[in-house]
Write a protein that holds these residues in place. Structure first.
Motif, PDB file in Angstrom:
ATOM      1  N   SER A 530       0.840  -1.195   0.000  1.00 36.90           N
ATOM      2  CA  SER A 530       0.000   0.000   0.000  1.00 36.90           C
ATOM      3  C   SER A 530       0.871   1.239   0.000  1.00 36.90           C
ATOM      4  O   SER A 530       2.066   1.198   0.323  1.00 36.90           O
ATOM      5  CB  SER A 530      -0.930   0.012   1.216  1.00 36.90           C
ATOM      6  OG  SER A 530      -0.180   0.026   2.423  1.00 36.90           O
ATOM      7  N   THR A 541      -4.945   5.086   2.484  1.00 40.36           N
ATOM      8  CA  THR A 541      -3.877   4.422   1.742  1.00 40.36           C
ATOM      9  C   THR A 541      -4.451   3.841   0.453  1.00 40.36           C
ATOM     10  O   THR A 541      -5.660   3.638   0.325  1.00 40.36           O
ATOM     11  CB  THR A 541      -3.235   3.285   2.557  1.00 40.36           C
ATOM     12  OG1 THR A 541      -4.238   2.298   2.872  1.00 40.36           O
ATOM     13  CG2 THR A 541      -2.627   3.822   3.839  1.00 40.36           C
ATOM     14  N   ILE A 542      -3.570   3.585  -0.491  1.00 40.76           N
ATOM     15  CA  ILE A 542      -3.954   3.033  -1.793  1.00 40.76           C
ATOM     16  C   ILE A 542      -3.149   1.768  -2.032  1.00 40.76           C
ATOM     17  O   ILE A 542      -1.933   1.748  -1.833  1.00 40.76           O
ATOM     18  CB  ILE A 542      -3.683   4.060  -2.912  1.00 40.76           C
ATOM     19  CG1 ILE A 542      -4.575   5.289  -2.737  1.00 40.76           C
ATOM     20  CG2 ILE A 542      -3.916   3.445  -4.279  1.00 40.76           C
ATOM     21  CD1 ILE A 542      -4.286   6.390  -3.737  1.00 40.76           C
ATOM     22  N   ASP A 543      -3.833   0.704  -2.446  1.00 37.77           N
ATOM     23  CA  ASP A 543      -3.133  -0.534  -2.799  1.00 37.77           C
ATOM     24  C   ASP A 543      -2.249  -0.285  -4.017  1.00 37.77           C
ATOM     25  O   ASP A 543      -2.645   0.397  -4.976  1.00 37.77           O
ATOM     26  CB  ASP A 543      -4.131  -1.648  -3.112  1.00 37.77           C
ATOM     27  CG  ASP A 543      -4.836  -2.160  -1.870  1.00 37.77           C
ATOM     28  OD1 ASP A 543      -4.316  -1.936  -0.760  1.00 37.77           O
ATOM     29  OD2 ASP A 543      -5.916  -2.763  -2.002  1.00 37.77           O
ATOM     30  N   THR A 561      -6.972   2.870  -7.211  1.00 34.40           N
ATOM     31  CA  THR A 561      -7.577   4.036  -6.593  1.00 34.40           C
ATOM     32  C   THR A 561      -9.097   3.884  -6.557  1.00 34.40           C
ATOM     33  O   THR A 561      -9.657   3.035  -7.258  1.00 34.40           O
ATOM     34  CB  THR A 561      -7.209   5.306  -7.374  1.00 34.40           C
ATOM     35  OG1 THR A 561      -7.941   5.327  -8.601  1.00 34.40           O
ATOM     36  CG2 THR A 561      -5.723   5.340  -7.682  1.00 34.40           C
ATOM     37  N   TYR A 699       5.685   3.774   1.531  1.00 36.62           N
ATOM     38  CA  TYR A 699       5.304   2.504   0.922  1.00 36.62           C
ATOM     39  C   TYR A 699       5.404   1.423   1.991  1.00 36.62           C
ATOM     40  O   TYR A 699       6.447   1.261   2.629  1.00 36.62           O
ATOM     41  CB  TYR A 699       6.226   2.147  -0.241  1.00 36.62           C
ATOM     42  CG  TYR A 699       6.021   2.983  -1.489  1.00 36.62           C
ATOM     43  CD1 TYR A 699       5.141   2.571  -2.484  1.00 36.62           C
ATOM     44  CD2 TYR A 699       6.711   4.178  -1.663  1.00 36.62           C
ATOM     45  CE1 TYR A 699       4.953   3.330  -3.631  1.00 36.62           C
ATOM     46  CE2 TYR A 699       6.534   4.946  -2.799  1.00 36.62           C
ATOM     47  CZ  TYR A 699       5.652   4.514  -3.778  1.00 36.62           C
ATOM     48  OH  TYR A 699       5.473   5.264  -4.902  1.00 36.62           O
TER      49      TYR A 699
END
Length: 707
Positions: A530, A541-543, A561, A699
């Protein structure tokens, strides 16, 4: 939601009732059938004569060196006041470009000596009023819009903003920061690049007519400069005041005289502009942008002056060439030949300095040469072939229709009148212009095209992808490449070069390579995890999947997103983004950032160390919170790498990098944590990036795979 259901139910009920009423209508109650009259040839339609353009009455008087212009407009209970200030950026020193603009901004944002800027904002907001100030190239402006009932109370505040600005340091700092960010982004839009660099071709790069603000200019501007510019700009003899709105002239004049009496008369500025130092064409100029898949084209030469007796004919000619959807460039180059996405053009005729003539278009990269040639042919056709009376009449009608909107309101008419007075045109210049447009003949069009257009001496500018355009431009002449690199501020002092033990540095780098790679010369490394950023809301958070290919010098990030999957990559020296099936190349600055990311990745450094190609020196050790670190200086990248003395794994990498948005260098730090074994190597599953001590991204990876 309940209200939505009610609205839907009501709509369906009314619709059903209408259908039922139609179905139940008897023979004498047939539904209405509209009568349509189809026209086989729309061009045969005859329209009534346009209503004449009516100019409202403008009352004028002079007081205390100021000329006032008043227009009554009682439709709404508002009063608008606008001032033209005889001052502008032509008065700036060469090393302080932007001073005028910043002065105009901070005059308003900084408030007055008696009312701070934030307090002024609250005061105006509570009265639904506005006060604004600004300076451009050839003039400044100040304006106020208020309710009629508040005019006399807020007029003294407007005059105080105009004549007694506070110029606080924090507002100047904010304005400078914002402009540094603008400088850093000025090469983002290709169309903006084309317009800016074409001005340089016409007026010269260091001319007041085409000056561009740089970081050094901002660093040279101080509060004292703002105060000095303001003192030279704002005085009664440099002001023209226009007022329109809900008032009577007899009632408002004594109010204006009472409050503007306090404005010092001062020395009037002369509108003394330098002559344009124009270099005759032709020239072929190219700005390479590998992030583009189309070309932006501008071609033209110096224009003329507003007082030219042929001004009206030139403007009609320009309408015929590039006037919207009916212009020849649109009809021929875009519609018939399909060589352009958009077209534009102008024959600029300035009052204080010469304008510029240009034709502009955007086209696919592979048709760049054909589009240029087609545009030149249309310019020549105006010279070689007489225009028909029918084409002239259609063009003139469209043009006059557009001119009618110049007086769409009484305020617009007042603004036109004041501007004419400022630049020295007669008060009825617009009416004269309209009559001159009506008198233009087909012979006039061909005559001015032959006299004023120079297709053989065009400056041609193209912004595009050199890999796709190839050698198309060479048919037009020798191609000159223009460098649009943004100059960094000042000649900064040389950085101290770290000196240390090269042999010990190679030994430590070898240990680091063994600790990370375990002797394996891997080519790819993939992470899954993420991503968090200071640009995202806290806690969001974004994968992300990140794939490095060290053999091909490429990296791909796939972000999941809320708006869908987005892919950001770097390969073959270029960066790109893909989303919703569309791919867009990113600016060169983004490509440089990804290139540095690859060069400084710990695997890249480990591979170089393993092959003995890493330039490194050992500069000593540091101790922090009970841990000892070996400090290595990497001279090739001017960066510092810290290794855990016990494990030899990287802990931190730091370097200085110029950040365009800041207009200065910033310390960039990468911290590596949570080292984990897998696929024969050690990988840091947490990587934090800091800029000047502030964390900007993190990250957090769950897994890694190396091959």
């Amino acid at each position: 939601m309940r209200n939505n259901f009610k609205s839907l139910f009501l709509f369906l009920f009314l619709f059903a009732a209408a259908v039922l009423a139609t179905a139940c209508a008897g023979p004498s109650q047939t539904a209405y059938e509209p009568q349509f009259r189809f026209i086989d040839r729309p061009e045969t339609l005859v329209f009534p004569e346009l209503n004449p353009i009516v100019v409202p009455e403008v009352h004028t008087f002079e007081f205390n060196g100021i000329t006032f212009y008043l227009v009554e407009d009682n439709e709404v209970p508002l009063i608008s006041l606008s001032a033209i200030i005889r001052a502008g950026s032509w008065m700036e020193p060469n090393d302080k470009v932007g001073l005028a603009s910043i002065t105009g901004e901070v005059m308003r944002t900084g408030g007055t000596v008696n009312i701070p800027g934030d307090e002024l904002n609250e005061l105006l907001e509570g009265r639904a009023a506005s006060i604004e100030t600004s300076f451009g190239l050839s003039s400044g402006s100040a304006g106020m819009s208020v309710l009629r009932e508040d005019f006399e109370e807020l007029l003294p505040i407007f005059i105080e903003v105009l004549t007694q600005p506070a110029f606080p340091q924090d507002k100047l700092d904010l304005a400078l920061t914002q402009r540094r960010s603008i400088i850093g982004r000025r090469n983002d839009q290709p169309s903006g690049i084309a317009a800016r660099e074409f001005r340089h071709l016409i007026y010269g790069k260091n001319s007041v007519f085409s000056s561009v603000q740089e970081y050094d200019d901002l660093n040279n501007i101080s509060l004292a400069d703002l105060a000095d510019f303001h003192s030279r700009a704002v005085n009664a003899n440099n002001l023209l005041i226009g007022i329109s709105g809900d008032f009577s002239v007899d009632e408002i004049r004594p109010v204006l005289e009472r409050y503007f009496a306090a404005v010092e008369q001062g020395t009037p500025n002369e509108l003394d502009f330098p002559a344009v130092n124009y270099t005759e064409g032709p020239s072929i100029n190219f700005i390479p942008r590998t992030d583009m898949n189309q070309a932006i084209i501008r071609m033209g030469h110096i224009g003329g002056f507003r007082d030219n007796p042929d001004y009206a004919a030139l403007q009609v000619m320009n309408q015929m060439l590039s006037g919207g959807f009916s212009g020849r460039l649109m009809q021929e180059v875009r519609t018939r030949q399909g060589l352009a996405y958009s077209v534009s053009g102008s024959f600029g005729s300035g009052t204080l300095f010469q304008g510029q003539f240009f034709a502009g278009l955007s086209t696919a990269s592979e048709t760049t040469g054909r589009a240029i040639n087609a545009t030149i042919n249309e310019i020549r056709r105006l010279q070689d072939e007489p225009v028909t009376q029918e084409e002239l009449d259609e063009t003139r009608d469209r043009f006059l229709n557009s001119l009618a909107f110049r007086y769409s309101s009484r305020a617009a008419a007042l603004s036109e009148r004041i501007n004419n007075a400022y630049i020295g045109l007669p008060f009825d210049a617009f009416e004269q212009y309209v009559e001159q447009v009506r008198l233009v003949t087909p012979e006039d069009i061909q005559r001015v095209a032959r006299e004023y257009l120079r297709p053989e001496a065009l400056h041609i500018l193209v912004v595009g992808n050199p890999n796709e355009i190839g050698d198309q431009l060479e048919r037009f002449g020798e191609v000159r490449e223009i460098d649009i690199t943004i100059p960094r501020p000042g000649a900064s002092e040389p950085r101290p070069v770290a000196s240390g033990d090269a042999q010990a540095g190679r030994e430590w780098a070898g240990r680091m390579a063994s600790a990370v790679l375990g002797g394996s010369a891997i080519e790819t490394l993939k992470y899954e995890g993420s991503f968090a950023s200071s640009q995202l809301p806290p806690g969001i958070t974004i994968d992300v999947n990140v794939n490095y290919n060290f053999a091909e010098n490429s990296v791909v990030q796939v972000l999941n997103t809320p708006m869908g999957t987005q892919t950001i990559g770097f390969a073959n020296g270029a960066a790109y983004v893909e989303a919703m099936g569309q791919r867009q190349n990113l600016p060169a600055e983004a490509a440089a950032s990804y290139r540095r990311m690859l060069e400084l990745h710990y695997v890249t450094l480990a591979l170089k160390a393993m092959h003995g190609t890493l330039a490194v020196e050992y500069t000593g050790t540091e101790t922090h919170e009970g841990r000892e670190f070996a400090v290595l200086y990497l001279s090739g990248s001017e960066s510092t790498l810290k290794l855990d003395a016990e494990t030899s794994l990287p802990v931190q990498l730091s370097y200085m990098e110029f950040v365009p948005q800041l207009g200065a260098e910033a310390e960039m730090v990468m911290r590596f944590e949570n080292w984990t074994s897998g696929s024969g190597i050690q990988a840091a599953l947490m990587q934090r990036q800091l800029m000047n001590g502030d964390e900007v991204s993190t990250y957090t990876f769950r897994t890694h795979t190396a091959e």
